[in-house]
Design an enzyme around this catalytic site. Structure first.
Site, PDB file in Angstrom:
ATOM      1  N   CYS A  55     -24.939   1.142  37.770  1.00  9.11           N
ATOM      2  CA  CYS A  55     -23.742   2.031  37.602  1.00  9.11           C
ATOM      3  C   CYS A  55     -23.995   2.736  36.047  1.00  9.11           C
ATOM      4  CB  CYS A  55     -22.305   1.360  37.623  1.00  9.11           C
ATOM      5  SG  CYS A  55     -20.809   2.549  37.087  1.00  9.11           S
ATOM      6  N   PHE A  56     -23.770   4.094  36.048  1.00 14.35           N
ATOM      7  CA  PHE A  56     -24.073   4.719  34.757  1.00 14.35           C
ATOM      8  C   PHE A  56     -22.581   4.688  33.845  1.00 14.35           C
ATOM      9  CE2 PHE A  56     -23.745   9.066  37.148  1.00 14.35           C
ATOM     10  CZ  PHE A  56     -22.328   8.910  37.563  1.00 14.35           C
TER      11      PHE A  56
END
Length: 211
Positions: A55-56
């Site tokens: 997840c960024f």
């Protein structure tokens, strides 16, 4: 109850990817935390590298906190679909991984420092996912913008693999390749954890120290 976990599929073939669009997603271009520009042109001495580590949201925060990093941005890279949306990327049908653009001053912070942050804060041995986030959009990756960066990334992988192997962990699955297009994510995803301090983040120290 199903006790078996299906292994995620690999990266979709380019001919099967979603078509995307010709126009970029519009963003402010201003970093919410430090006020710097998230879009080129950057100051002349800066270098850029792109990383994917799940997840960024949490990954981006790790890098904007590093001294010597000029700016960061959340986006999509490594795939096929031009200018994808978040919802499209989440289908695993764009070929992209959630990625972070890191713009840094090499006179202040070296690649080894950035690689330490990268390796220690996710599980690079997990295939096509991070934790319970499964799919090619969460794969681990380093996309270099120079040959020197890619060589350094490969050397860092080999170094970390030795440490993982010595402590009983598996094989690193991180994709190391030349950077392609980086597509900026929607404004609400930029510096997400600064805007939402209690938002979702699955990043933390993982497995063994890099150095």
């Amino acid at each position: 109850m199903n006790f078996f976990r299906t292994e995620p599929a690999g990266v979709i073939a380019p001919e099967d990817a979603l078509p995307g669009r010709d126009t970029p997603i519009q963003i402010s271009g201003k970093h919410f935390v430090n006020g710097s520009s998230m879009v080129a042109p950057f100051p002349e001495q800066m270098e850029t590298i792109i990383v994917g580590m799940g997840c960024f949201w949490g990954a981006e925060r790790l890098f904007w906190e590093v001294p010597g990093v000029f700016t960061t941005a959340a986006g999509y890279s490594g795939g096929t679909t031009p200018h994808p949306t978040y919802s499209e990327t989440c289908t695993s049908r764009t070929g992209h991984t959630e990625a972070v653009l890191v713009v840094f001053d090499p006179d202040v912070v070296d690649l080894e420092t950035l690689f330490k942050v990268f390796w220690e804060n996710h599980d690079p041995t997990q295939y096509m996912g991070q934790g319970n986030d499964l799919g090619s959009q969460y794969r681990t990756a380093i996309y270099g913008t120079t040959e020197a960066q890619m060589a350094a990334a490969q050397a860092s992988l080999e170094n970390y693999q030795m440490k993982l192997t010595a402590t009983g962990f598996g094989k690193i699955t991180t994709e190391i390749a030349e950077a392609g297009e980086f597509y900026y994510a929607e404004e609400e995803h930029q510096q997400y954890l600064a805007k939402n301090p209690y938002g979702y983040c699955n990043h933390g120290f993982c497995q063994v120290a890099y150095s």
